[in-house]
Scaffold this active site. Structure first.
Site, PDB file in Angstrom:
ATOM      1  N   PHE A 149       0.823  -1.203   0.000  1.00 25.42           N
ATOM      2  CA  PHE A 149       0.000   0.000   0.000  1.00 25.42           C
ATOM      3  C   PHE A 149       0.863   1.260   0.000  1.00 25.42           C
ATOM      4  CE2 PHE A 149      -2.973  -3.051   1.844  1.00 25.42           C
ATOM      5  CZ  PHE A 149      -4.200  -2.676   1.290  1.00 25.42           C
ATOM      6  N   ASP A 150       0.530   2.175  -0.909  1.00 28.81           N
ATOM      7  CA  ASP A 150       1.036   3.534  -0.798  1.00 28.81           C
ATOM      8  C   ASP A 150       0.409   4.139   0.459  1.00 28.81           C
ATOM      9  OD1 ASP A 150       2.221   6.025  -1.636  1.00 28.81           O
ATOM     10  OD2 ASP A 150       0.243   6.625  -2.354  1.00 28.81           O
ATOM     11  N   LEU A 151       0.971   5.242   0.954  1.00 25.94           N
ATOM     12  CA  LEU A 151       0.444   5.861   2.171  1.00 25.94           C
ATOM     13  C   LEU A 151      -0.404   7.094   1.854  1.00 25.94           C
ATOM     14  CD1 LEU A 151       0.250   5.976   5.232  1.00 25.94           C
ATOM     15  CD2 LEU A 151       2.500   7.087   5.282  1.00 25.94           C
TER      16      LEU A 151
END
Length: 216
Positions: A7-9
């Site tokens: 996951f990107d943040l």
């Protein structure tokens, strides 16, 4: 169904626009530069150095100072001018309950990413947090994903999926051989993600949930 999800943040797990924009404004104000806040949205996602460079004609010394001024605000206030997207914590809980391995893969410096995850109490869902190095060479999504896969000993990318909101997430994922789901509730447009050839597009968190849980 992917067993390893990255996951990107910013723009994927959290709505970090207020803190990032105010931090950029703080940095530009130091140089007496005033830019409409909506024009600063592209700062969300790529490495800071890449985003500041055009403002200073690629003058490395001034870019370094701009990053220093950005972090002067971000470290104290900006990092917490942020909110978790509705439904994200429940989604992470469900994925963890299914035995999926979850990783945060972000171009944000790793120490800052960890503080954000701890602040929102979602750090326990992730068995790995991979971010940029504050003063090192690992500062783009491709390098972050390579590092993360090496930490997990992954060689077959068919078990992996990147989830992010910008073209950098798609490009980084494809560079290492994994698929990418682009989310449209973040800061990248449908056109941007489609042009980057995202493998999936999810308009909302519920759409992302259906994709990740195999309900589509």
């Amino acid at each position: 169904m992917s067993t390893h999800i990255f996951f990107d943040l910013d723009g994927t797990l959290t709505d970090s626009k207020p803190g990032i924009i105010r931090s950029v404004e703080h940095a530009l104000n130091f140089f007496h530069m005033h830019v409409p806040s909506e024009q600063l949205i592209p700062f969300i996602g790529p490495p800071l150095r890449d985003s500041f460079a055009p403002f200073f004609d690629n003058d490395a010394a001034r870019v370094d100072l701009a990053i220093q001024k950005y972090r002067e605000y971000y470290n104290v206030k900006g990092i917490f001018e942020n909110s978790l997207y509705d439904g994200i914590a429940d989604l992470l809980r469900e994925l963890q309950g299914q035995g999926r391995r979850l990783c945060v893969a972000t171009s944000k410096p790793e120490p800052f990413a960890r503080r954000v995850l701890e602040h929102f109490r979602i750090n326990g869902f992730f068995s790995l947090v991979a971010g940029a190095e504050l003063h090192g060479a690992r500062n783009n999504k491709t390098d972050v994903l390579r590092y993360a896969c090496a930490q997990w000993g992954i060689e077959d990318m068919r078990s992996c999926l990147m989830v992010g909101d910008r073209k950098y997430d798609v490009q980084g994922a494809h560079a290492v051989g994994m698929a990418c789901a682009g989310v449209l509730y973040g800061y990248g447009s449908r056109e941007e993600l489609a042009e980057a050839r995202a493998d999936y597009l999810c308009a909302t968190v519920p759409d992302l949930r259906r994709l990740l849980l195999g309900e589509l």
